[in-house]
Every structure is written in C-alpha cells, then in structure tokens.
Design an enzyme around this catalytic site. Sequence first.
Site, PDB file in Angstrom:
ATOM      1  N   ILE A 192     -19.818   3.127  -2.979  1.00  0.00           N
ATOM      2  CA  ILE A 192     -18.912   3.378  -2.075  1.00  0.00           C
ATOM      3  C   ILE A 192     -18.398   4.912  -2.137  1.00  0.00           C
ATOM      4  O   ILE A 192     -17.482   5.233  -1.291  1.00  0.00           O
ATOM      5  CB  ILE A 192     -17.759   2.324  -2.028  1.00  0.00           C
ATOM      6  CG1 ILE A 192     -17.094   2.320  -3.476  1.00  0.00           C
ATOM      7  CG2 ILE A 192     -18.327   0.930  -1.839  1.00  0.00           C
ATOM      8  CD1 ILE A 192     -15.591   1.747  -3.225  1.00  0.00           C
ATOM      9  N   TYR A 193     -18.484   5.415  -3.340  1.00  0.00           N
ATOM     10  CA  TYR A 193     -17.911   6.763  -3.510  1.00  0.00           C
ATOM     11  C   TYR A 193     -18.063   7.531  -2.196  1.00  0.00           C
ATOM     12  O   TYR A 193     -19.225   8.177  -1.884  1.00  0.00           O
ATOM     13  CB  TYR A 193     -18.424   7.188  -4.724  1.00  0.00           C
ATOM     14  CG  TYR A 193     -18.062   6.622  -6.023  1.00  0.00           C
ATOM     15  CD1 TYR A 193     -16.957   5.587  -5.987  1.00  0.00           C
ATOM     16  CD2 TYR A 193     -18.707   7.021  -7.260  1.00  0.00           C
ATOM     17  CE1 TYR A 193     -16.656   5.011  -7.330  1.00  0.00           C
ATOM     18  CE2 TYR A 193     -18.199   6.544  -8.454  1.00  0.00           C
ATOM     19  CZ  TYR A 193     -17.333   5.596  -8.387  1.00  0.00           C
ATOM     20  OH  TYR A 193     -16.838   5.006  -9.582  1.00  0.00           O
ATOM     21  N   THR A 194     -17.029   8.087  -1.675  1.00  0.00           N
ATOM     22  CA  THR A 194     -16.985   8.960  -0.285  1.00  0.00           C
ATOM     23  C   THR A 194     -17.733   8.304   0.549  1.00  0.00           C
ATOM     24  O   THR A 194     -18.628   9.018   1.028  1.00  0.00           O
ATOM     25  CB  THR A 194     -17.352  10.236  -0.854  1.00  0.00           C
ATOM     26  OG1 THR A 194     -18.486  10.760  -1.407  1.00  0.00           O
ATOM     27  CG2 THR A 194     -16.101  11.136  -1.494  1.00  0.00           C
TER      28      THR A 194
END
Length: 103
Positions: free
Chosen positions: A55-57
């Site tokens: 889900i990072y960025t």
Amino acid sequence: MNAHFPHASRLIYGCMGLGGGWNDEPATKADVSQARSIIDTVLDLDINVFDHADIYTFGKAETVFGEALKQAPELKDKMIIQSKCAIRFEDDLGPKRYDFSAN
C-alpha cells in the site's frame, strides 16, 4: 552464512515515502531517479534491509523500487527486501487492517 546472502543490518530503511505522493498521480522518471539515489545512499550507509508494503504510496513505492533495480540489478545481491501484503485501508467493512480473506 551463505556467501551470496547478506547479513541484515541493525537498521531498516522504510520505503513508505518512495514513489511520489499518496495520490493517484502516476510515478514519474524523477520518482525512479530519487528511489535509485536513496537506495545507493542507504546501501552506502551500510543499511541493507528495505521495508515495503503493497500500500505504500498506493503501490508506487514498490514500482519505483523495482524500476531502480532494473537499472542496477547487481544491487539485489547487496540487500534484503521485506514486505507486507494484504493491508487494507479503512472502508465500509471495517478499520484499517490486514485482510487475508479469499476475496
């Protein structure tokens, strides 16, 4: 220890800020360049563990990290990549959570 597998550094670099912002804008060449620069700097500091999550960025962190490694595949032998998956943002099904359902 296997000669091809590095020892883990005591510090870990969290990749949550790579890939541009937390928005729907696509990652750019500048984002890939920044990721490559960060990877080089972190390795130069003897930190070789990189933390990722899908889900990072909104997935862009992993995308630019992968593009940076395509430019210099030899860096893979110098690092350990750890990742988390199935993290879900808060939605109508509940609060932010890990979701390992069969959906």
